[in-house]
Write a protein that holds these residues in place. Structure first.
Motif, short mmCIF file in Angstrom:
data_model
loop_
_atom_site.label_atom_id
_atom_site.label_comp_id
_atom_site.label_asym_id
_atom_site.label_seq_id
_atom_site.Cartn_x
_atom_site.Cartn_y
_atom_site.Cartn_z
N CYS A 212 0.73 -1.35 -0.40
CA CYS A 212 0.02 0.13 -0.28
C CYS A 212 0.66 1.07 -0.17
N CYS A 213 2.12 1.38 1.47
CA CYS A 213 3.02 2.19 0.78
C CYS A 213 2.90 2.65 -0.66
N MET A 214 3.82 1.77 -1.31
CA MET A 214 4.25 2.43 -3.15
C MET A 214 3.36 2.39 -3.28
N ALA A 215 2.20 1.65 -3.23
CA ALA A 215 1.19 2.00 -3.92
C ALA A 215 0.87 3.34 -4.15
N SER A 216 0.60 3.87 -2.91
CA SER A 216 0.73 5.38 -3.00
C SER A 216 1.52 6.67 -3.99
N LEU A 217 2.66 6.05 -3.37
CA LEU A 217 4.39 7.04 -3.97
C LEU A 217 4.02 6.54 -5.28
N LYS A 218 3.77 6.13 -5.67
CA LYS A 218 3.05 5.69 -7.35
C LYS A 218 2.17 6.68 -7.40
N HIS A 219 1.30 6.38 -7.27
CA HIS A 219 0.03 7.14 -7.50
C HIS A 219 0.46 8.96 -7.33
N GLU B 270 13.28 2.46 -1.39
CA GLU B 270 13.56 3.53 -0.62
C GLU B 270 14.06 4.85 -1.46
N ASN B 271 14.65 4.79 -2.87
CA ASN B 271 15.46 5.60 -3.82
C ASN B 271 13.93 6.45 -4.07
N PHE B 272 12.98 5.19 -4.50
CA PHE B 272 12.17 6.74 -5.13
C PHE B 272 11.04 7.06 -4.17
N TYR B 273 10.91 6.73 -2.82
CA TYR B 273 10.38 7.79 -1.27
C TYR B 273 10.60 8.49 -1.57
N ALA B 274 12.44 8.49 -1.69
CA ALA B 274 13.06 9.90 -1.18
C ALA B 274 13.45 10.90 -1.89
#
Length: 423
Positions: free
Chosen positions: A269-276, A304-308
């Motif tokens: 879910c976290c990565m999905a929202s970052l992608k969205h 983690e790099n995607f989030y950063a």
């Protein structure tokens, strides 16, 4: 190798579920020479991945991975695919199972060329479940543009008059309303359950307003809105008035990590929202995005790099706090939300154009348990018992996982199934 160690000539494997995990399991086993029966309850293969705009780690569209697998599938004579089919019962022991399968009629035979004439004349419309009910489609339909097999389906809701119209419109004698439900048995040596997951039912989360307020949607609904083959052809707009949203909030862990709903973390879910957030940013560079979270989980260096990188965006705001309640602003359709900032201790009240609920991943087996000698945990995930062998779970039938992890796990389960036959 001795004769005793060679694979049985009649040895075969059944894979239940035609999503990315099921496809991987089936192909890996078939490409080393084993007969595989692939059972899928929907009218086409692809599972959840086929509903995505992009998926990690490379943010590929579904066509990237699924088309390659479909090509492998077409080229391999060892795989027999049964769509609109469900397993009714699994009996026997490792190496010698009898599986009862029920197949529902498609009312379309192999003559279908996907010309679409049946849909052109059909007047009956039904809810489009592929788009989570956000639009409607004809009762004569192709499940989606990447459907495999590329063959239309006639919904039983179609009336007598429409049935006559579509039959007359078809130039290839592909429509056959005399088809009936059938049940048959298959003998296999091992069964891999790749039955996947369902988005958690957001209407059960009373305090978050889904189903009561139009401008509250789920993460999978946003995925369909952003997809070029979705209900808005890829345009992310507010459901209530089709306007471009200027402020969007994400409520993380909507139904996850909650003893009243799903007590576990759903992993994706976290990565999905970052992608969205990147989807929204591509369409609306000036939109303000607010992500309310308990913890942000971005496992691995790439994630983690995607989030950063996203944190560097001055229009994306991360708020450590869970959305507690929502309401609708009278006259505008805007969403008022209340959350507590756990770092400052302040209560936050905010109004946004649209709220996205990051709903959790619930195993399909929690809703519809297979009739087989399987062990389940409290949440409905299948526990693999390798000492017993014969019956296995792959991908999200076993645990919450992303596409990469699911594929790795599916390859391992193909090997476990093969080992059962070789013993």
């Amino acid at each position: 190798m001795t004769t005793e160690n060679s694979a049985p000539v009649s040895g075969s494997i059944m894979v239940v579920g035609g999503g990315i995990s099921g496809l991987t399991t089936a192909l890996e086993a078939a490409e080393v020479g084993y007969e595989v029966f692939l059972i899928e309850k929907e009218a086409s293969l692809g599972g959840r991945v086929s509903q995505l705009k992009h998926y990690f780690p490379k943010l590929c569209p579904p066509t990237c991975g699924l088309e390659i697998n479909y090509r492998r599938l077409k080229d391999n004579k060892n795989i027999k695919v049964y769509t609109l089919s469900e397993v009714q019962n699994v009996g026997g022991r490792p190496g010698d199972y009898t599986v009862t399968v029920k197949t529902s009629p498609r009312y379309v035979n192999s003559n279908c060329t996907c010309c679409g004439e049946c849909a052109n004349v059909c007047e009956t419309e039904i809810s489009n479940e592929f788009n989570f009910g956000m639009d409607r489609r004809k009762a004569a339909y192709l499940p989606h543009n990447m459907a495999y097999p590329q063959r239309y389906v006639m919904d039983p809701a179609m009336g007598t008059e429409d049935r006559e119209k579509v039959k007359e419109a078809c130039k290839y004698n592909a429509i056959d309303f005399s088809m009936e439900e059938s049940t048959f048995d298959l003998k296999v040596g091992a069964v891999v359950f790749a039955t996947g997951w369902q988005p958690y039912d957001a209407t059960r989360i009373d305090n978050l307003g889904f189903g009561r307020y139009q401008n509250i949607i789920t993460n999978m609904m946003l995925e369909r809105l952003a997809s070029s083959n979705g209900p808005t052809e890829g345009k992310i707009i507010r459901p209530s008035d089709d306007k471009a949203p200027e402020t969007i909030a994400f409520a993380q862990c909507a139904g996850s990590r909650d003893e009243n709903h799903l007590p576990y973390c759903s992993y994706i879910c976290c990565m999905a929202s970052l992608k969205h957030a990147t989807y929204i940013r591509e369409q609306y560079p000036d939109a303000k995005i607010y992500i309310y979270y308990i913890d942000l989980r971005t496992p691995g260096r790439k994630y983690e790099n995607f989030y950063a990188k996203l944190k560097e965006d001055e229009n994306v705001f991360f708020v450590k706090g869970k959305v507690a309640e929502v309401s609708e602003e009278s006259g505008t359709g805007n969403i008022n939300l209340v959350a507590e900032d756990t770092i400052s201790g302040d209560k936050i009240r905010q109004t946004v154009d649209m709220l996205v609920l990051a709903t959790g991943m619930q195993p399909t087996c929690a809703i519809d348990k297979p009739t087989a000698d399987l062990t389940f945990d409290e949440e409905g995930f299948i526990i693999n018992d390798f000492s017993k062998g014969g019956l296995f779970a792959a991908g999200c039938a076993n645990k919450p996982a992303d596409v990469v992890t699911s594929n790795q796990n599916a390859t391992g389960m193909a090997l476990k199934a093969i080992q059962t036959l070789r013993r």
